[in-house]
Design a protein around this motif. Structure first.
Motif, PDB file in Angstrom:
ATOM      1  N   MET A 196       0.851  -1.199   0.000  1.00 13.45           N
ATOM      2  CA  MET A 196       0.000   0.000   0.000  1.00 13.45           C
ATOM      3  C   MET A 196       0.887   1.249   0.000  1.00 13.45           C
ATOM      4  N   SER A 197       0.570   2.203  -0.873  1.00 17.06           N
ATOM      5  CA  SER A 197       1.377   3.417  -0.964  1.00 17.06           C
ATOM      6  C   SER A 197       1.162   4.295   0.257  1.00 17.06           C
ATOM      7  N   LEU A 198       2.134   5.162   0.518  1.00 16.13           N
ATOM      8  CA  LEU A 198       2.032   6.071   1.659  1.00 16.13           C
ATOM      9  C   LEU A 198       0.819   6.978   1.527  1.00 16.13           C
ATOM     10  N   LYS A 199       0.547   7.437   0.296  1.00 18.21           N
ATOM     11  CA  LYS A 199      -0.584   8.343   0.100  1.00 18.21           C
ATOM     12  C   LYS A 199      -1.894   7.687   0.527  1.00 18.21           C
ATOM     13  N   LYS A 200      -2.049   6.409   0.203  1.00 19.01           N
ATOM     14  CA  LYS A 200      -3.276   5.700   0.601  1.00 19.01           C
ATOM     15  C   LYS A 200      -3.359   5.566   2.123  1.00 19.01           C
ATOM     16  N   ILE A 201      -2.203   5.341   2.754  1.00 15.65           N
ATOM     17  CA  ILE A 201      -2.180   5.251   4.217  1.00 15.65           C
ATOM     18  C   ILE A 201      -2.590   6.593   4.831  1.00 15.65           C
ATOM     19  N   LEU A 202      -2.063   7.677   4.263  1.00 13.27           N
ATOM     20  CA  LEU A 202      -2.396   9.015   4.768  1.00 13.27           C
ATOM     21  C   LEU A 202      -3.879   9.310   4.591  1.00 13.27           C
ATOM     22  N   VAL A 203      -4.418   8.932   3.457  1.00 10.63           N
ATOM     23  CA  VAL A 203      -5.860   9.133   3.212  1.00 10.63           C
ATOM     24  C   VAL A 203      -6.672   8.317   4.216  1.00 10.63           C
ATOM     25  N   PHE A 204      -6.198   7.104   4.536  1.00  8.26           N
ATOM     26  CA  PHE A 204      -6.878   6.276   5.546  1.00  8.26           C
ATOM     27  C   PHE A 204      -6.858   6.972   6.909  1.00  8.26           C
ATOM     28  N   PHE A 205      -5.711   7.540   7.284  1.00  8.24           N
ATOM     29  CA  PHE A 205      -5.610   8.269   8.558  1.00  8.24           C
ATOM     30  C   PHE A 205      -6.589   9.450   8.593  1.00  8.24           C
ATOM     31  N   VAL A 206      -6.683  10.147   7.467  1.00 11.77           N
ATOM     32  CA  VAL A 206      -7.629  11.275   7.395  1.00 11.77           C
ATOM     33  C   VAL A 206      -9.059  10.777   7.571  1.00 11.77           C
ATOM     34  N   ALA A 207      -9.393   9.683   6.881  1.00 13.32           N
ATOM     35  CA  ALA A 207     -10.749   9.128   6.969  1.00 13.32           C
ATOM     36  C   ALA A 207     -11.053   8.664   8.396  1.00 13.32           C
ATOM     37  N   LEU A 208     -10.057   8.006   9.030  1.00 10.81           N
ATOM     38  CA  LEU A 208     -10.240   7.550  10.411  1.00 10.81           C
ATOM     39  C   LEU A 208     -10.447   8.741  11.344  1.00 10.81           C
ATOM     40  N   SER A 209      -9.636   9.763  11.184  1.00 14.91           N
ATOM     41  CA  SER A 209      -9.745  10.968  12.016  1.00 14.91           C
ATOM     42  C   SER A 209     -11.107  11.626  11.850  1.00 14.91           C
ATOM     43  N   LEU A 210     -11.577  11.699  10.613  1.00 14.41           N
ATOM     44  CA  LEU A 210     -12.876  12.332  10.356  1.00 14.41           C
ATOM     45  C   LEU A 210     -14.025  11.498  10.920  1.00 14.41           C
ATOM     46  N   ALA A 211     -13.893  10.172  10.843  1.00 17.27           N
ATOM     47  CA  ALA A 211     -14.936   9.299  11.399  1.00 17.27           C
ATOM     48  C   ALA A 211     -15.033   9.488  12.917  1.00 17.27           C
ATOM     49  N   VAL A 212     -13.872   9.506  13.579  1.00 18.92           N
ATOM     50  CA  VAL A 212     -13.854   9.723  15.030  1.00 18.92           C
ATOM     51  C   VAL A 212     -14.380  11.121  15.361  1.00 18.92           C
ATOM     52  N   SER A 213     -13.946  12.113  14.582  1.00 22.60           N
ATOM     53  CA  SER A 213     -14.393  13.495  14.802  1.00 22.60           C
ATOM     54  C   SER A 213     -15.902  13.611  14.654  1.00 22.60           C
ATOM     55  N   ALA A 214     -16.454  12.927  13.658  1.00 18.01           N
ATOM     56  CA  ALA A 214     -17.901  12.984  13.433  1.00 18.01           C
ATOM     57  C   ALA A 214     -18.662  12.420  14.632  1.00 18.01           C
ATOM     58  N   ILE A 215     -18.166  11.302  15.179  1.00 13.40           N
ATOM     59  CA  ILE A 215     -18.818  10.697  16.355  1.00 13.40           C
ATOM     60  C   ILE A 215     -18.763  11.658  17.539  1.00 13.40           C
ATOM     61  N   VAL A 216     -17.590  12.273  17.761  1.00 12.82           N
ATOM     62  CA  VAL A 216     -17.441  13.230  18.859  1.00 12.82           C
ATOM     63  C   VAL A 216     -18.324  14.445  18.639  1.00 12.82           C
ATOM     64  N   ASP A 217     -18.369  14.937  17.412  1.00 17.09           N
ATOM     65  CA  ASP A 217     -19.176  16.122  17.109  1.00 17.09           C
ATOM     66  C   ASP A 217     -20.666  15.858  17.329  1.00 17.09           C
ATOM     67  N   VAL A 218     -21.118  14.674  16.956  1.00 13.95           N
ATOM     68  CA  VAL A 218     -22.530  14.318  17.185  1.00 13.95           C
ATOM     69  C   VAL A 218     -22.819  14.277  18.683  1.00 13.95           C
ATOM     70  N   SER A 219     -21.881  13.707  19.455  1.00 15.93           N
ATOM     71  CA  SER A 219     -22.025  13.659  20.916  1.00 15.93           C
ATOM     72  C   SER A 219     -22.060  15.071  21.500  1.00 15.93           C
ATOM     73  N   ARG A 220     -21.187  15.929  20.988  1.00 16.81           N
ATOM     74  CA  ARG A 220     -21.157  17.314  21.466  1.00 16.81           C
ATOM     75  C   ARG A 220     -22.470  18.031  21.168  1.00 16.81           C
ATOM     76  N   ILE A 221     -22.997  17.840  19.965  1.00 22.88           N
ATOM     77  CA  ILE A 221     -24.272  18.476  19.601  1.00 22.88           C
ATOM     78  C   ILE A 221     -25.383  18.000  20.527  1.00 22.88           C
ATOM     79  N   SER A 222     -25.353  16.711  20.887  1.00 22.04           N
ATOM     80  CA  SER A 222     -26.359  16.166  21.807  1.00 22.04           C
ATOM     81  C   SER A 222     -26.298  16.864  23.162  1.00 22.04           C
ATOM     82  N   VAL A 223     -25.083  17.107  23.660  1.00 19.16           N
ATOM     83  CA  VAL A 223     -24.908  17.808  24.939  1.00 19.16           C
ATOM     84  C   VAL A 223     -25.404  19.249  24.816  1.00 19.16           C
ATOM     85  N   GLU A 224     -25.049  19.901  23.720  1.00 24.16           N
ATOM     86  CA  GLU A 224     -25.454  21.295  23.518  1.00 24.16           C
ATOM     87  C   GLU A 224     -26.964  21.437  23.370  1.00 24.16           C
ATOM     88  N   ASN A 225     -27.595  20.448  22.757  1.00 30.02           N
ATOM     89  CA  ASN A 225     -29.057  20.508  22.575  1.00 30.02           C
ATOM     90  C   ASN A 225     -29.798  20.509  23.909  1.00 30.02           C
TER      91      ASN A 225
END
Length: 673
Positions: free
Chosen positions: A1-30
């Protein structure tokens, strides 16, 4: 696997985790959705005096119109003098009275003056003197002052029904220091059925027993929230943990006064809130001077903006009294402001009532590391756009992951989180700008095939979504009570507004103008320096300089150049109708410029594509900045982002059509000529 694909995977993983946290935060704010309007008791006494009504009747009238609570300050020496409970002097004034009348007007004080030698009189000339003939006031002051004033600085005098206190304190500061609550004030507010918000004040030498007495008093009156008076929190500096533990045990939240970024909170606020389990609520109010300065619409706008943009949930109301107007006018204008803010709160989908504190929210360090992976990966992808070789990219990736993990997982967690947030605000807009330039170059180098509207829309959404990713990462990694309550905040706003623009200029030169070596950079610089200067060049530089100065001055937490009155009115209009007000730099400047820059690329105009791209980059980088205001409601930040996209697209496409029609007209005219 090329480095670029690994980096894109890291970005996707980070965004997936961020989305879960952001949804949780919105729930608290609501759930943090109740706004409480609170009147300052002593300030409203001024309104009552102006209208000829009792303060009870004034508060009852306001309660009928939606007022929910009353802030009750501690009494002070100045307050006791105002209501006729004491007489307050400097010792030099008392001596003058005695010299004129051979009496100080108080038998206890007269005896004391007689006993003083001339040297003692000189020493004590600036001492505070308090006299009273009311035994209950004497008992209150004796109890309060012995706790707050060292024994060597306090003399208590008594002769029959005459009482006096001599204090070796500064009149200007001590006369306004809280001395405890007048229970008559608390009883009156409670009898009206209004929520009591005590303004508890700390003092030097406070003991555990004193703190316990405060808490017992708060429990007796069913207090749910305290807004500290004075310059520090209860127990500061040595008893904060004890005071906060009692608040937490008894379910008492603290009101955190909303201060401008960079300005100090009340001393000890962060520590107290932490020990109280982050059981806090944000408070906003205008001072008496500000209330007098602004008109009623300006006051309501500032209240409303604090609720929508900074998640304030207690509006601290000071009455606006105009002594040149009638009594009825003053009463009506203050009721009108209360009704208007209540209507706006309802319009925003929030509730009116007794405030409930923000539920505590924190992220684990592992979650923070996973989010940081996306920023490291994004940074390497950005460097790869500039031609960084894969070998060096791999080394930097490993270093980035190790450094960010070490910061986040150790005692430097706070630095790590803020660094990741700042880098995200720079890297992702820069990445978006990079892909925007790549798209522009492809169009410039390509043929005339393809439709400019379709191409503009494709590049627009690709660009803004990449930039949005950076904002979502910021919102997630800073999804913590201390940031959401503005006990701490995002740092480096000016960097996040300037570095992506520098990246834009550098990458445009690298990619479009093919300035990809130091020799080419030197040749281009020499060519520019050898250019014959024309008047329009000077004008262009002056205009660019002016725009740059205004741009930098308007960024940051404390902008040097303030918005104009027209801008403020326009903002107010948008807030009142849209709630989530779109940012003008995005929908009026950045996004339309992005659309037009693609059109310029279609027309093979590199210069116009470059100039419009600079304006477009301002809109692109503004989006993560919106998310960096972590004290704001994330849902509203997302709504204002989408509204900015829609408005910006509409304005941009209309402008594009107008420009295209104009250019066709010019072309046809030239052909006929």
């Amino acid at each position: 696997m090329s480095l670029k694909k690994i980096l894109v995977f890291f970005v996707a993983l980070s965004l997936a985790v961020s989305a879960i946290v952001d949804v949780s935060r919105i729930s608290v704010e609501n759930k943090y959705n109740t706004v409480e309007t609170v009147a300052d008791l002593y300030n409203f006494e001024n309104l009552a005096e102006n209208t000829g009504m009792s303060v009870q009747d004034v508060l009852t009238t306001f309660k009928e119109n939606g007022l929910k609570g009353v802030a009750v300050p501690e009494v002070t020496l100045n307050r006791l003098q105002e209501i006729g409970k004491i007489a307050l002097y400097k010792m030099s004034d008392v001596e003058n009275i005695y010299n004129l009348k051979n009496t100080a007007g108080n038998s206890a004080l007269t005896s004391y003056i007689k006993s003083l030698s001339d040297s003692q009189k000189r020493i004590e000339k600036d001492y505070i003197v308090v006299t009273t003939d009311d035994v209950s006031t004497y008992d209150f002051l004796k109890s309060s002052l012995t706790k707050r004033v060292p024994s060597g600085k306090l003399t208590i005098l008594k002769n029959g029904n005459n009482y006096a206190f001599i204090l070796n304190e500064d009149m200007d500061t001590f006369a306004d220091q809280g001395l405890g609550f007048d229970k008559n004030d608390l009883d009156m507010v409670k009898s009206l059925g209004l929520d009591i918000i005590p303004r508890v004040e700390n003092y030097n030498g406070i003991k555990d027993k004193d703190i316990q007495n405060y808490v017992e008093l708060l429990k007796h009156y069913g207090v749910k929230t305290v807004v500290f008076g004075g310059n520090d929190v209860l127990g500061n500096p040595d008893k904060i943990s004890y005071a906060a533990s009692l608040f937490k045990k008894n379910g008492i939240a603290i009101g955190i006064i909303d201060t401008p970024m960079g300005k100090s909170l009340q001393a000890g606020t962060e520590k107290f809130t932490k020990f109280d389990g982050y059981d806090g609520v944000k408070v906003y109010g205008l001072s008496e001077a500000e209330t007098a300065k602004y008109d009623t619409s300006g006051i309501v706008d500032r209240w409303y903006r604090s609720i929508i943009e900074r998640d304030v949930r207690i509006i601290y109301i000071r009455a606006k009294v105009d002594t040149t107007k009638s009594q009825n006018y003053n009463l009506k204008q203050n009721i009108s402001m209360l009704k208007e803010i209540n209507d706006l709160v309802n319009y925003a989908g929030l509730n009116l009532g007794v405030v409930k504190p923000l539920s505590p929210i924190h992220q684990s360090k592992i979650i923070e590391v996973l989010i940081a992976l996306g920023v490291v990966a994004g940074g390497i992808l950005l460097l790869m756009l500039f031609g960084l070789r894969e070998r060096y990219s791999l080394i930097l990736t490993i270093l980035g992951i190790v450094i960010s993990a070490l910061l986040i997982l150790t005692k430097y967690n706070d630095l790590g989180v803020k660094s990741v947030a700042l880098l995200s605000s720079i890297i992702y807009p820069s990445l978006a700008i990079g892909y925007f330039i790549d798209g522009s170059k492809k169009i410039i180098d390509g043929g005339e095939d393809g439709h400019y509207v379709r191409d503009s829309l494709y590049i627009f959404f690709k660009t803004v979504l990449i930039s949005l990713a950076g904002g979502l990462i910021i919102a997630a990694i800073m999804a913590d009570s201390k940031y959401m309550l503005k006990l701490d905040y995002f740092r480096g706003v000016k960097l996040s507004f300037t570095v992506p623009v520098v990246v834009y200029i550098a990458y445009y030169g690298y990619k479009v103008w093919n300035i990809n070596t130091f020799r080419k950079l030197t040749d281009a610089s020499i060519k520019i320096l050898n250019t014959d200067i024309k008047i329009w060049h000077v004008l262009a530089v002056l205009i660019a300089g002016f725009v740059g100065i205004v741009y930098i001055s308007r960024t940051g937490n404390t902008p040097v150049i303030k918005p104009t009155s027209i801008e403020l009115k326009f903002r107010s209009l948008l807030e009142h109708y849209l709630v989530a007000r779109p940012r003008t730099k995005e929908f009026l400047v950045g996004y339309p410029a992005l659309i037009l820059s693609i059109y310029a690329a279609k027309k093979k105009s590199k210069s116009m594509n470059f100039i419009l791209g600079i304006l477009a980059s301002i809109g692109i980088l503004s989006m993560p900045n919106t998310m960096s205001h972590v004290e704001s409601v994330l849902k509203i930040a997302l709504e204002r982002t989408v509204i900015s996209w829609v408005f910006g697209l509409i304005i941009g496409l209309v402008a594009l059509k107008v420009v295209d029609v104009f250019m066709r007209y010019i072309k046809m005219k030239n052909v006929h000529n």
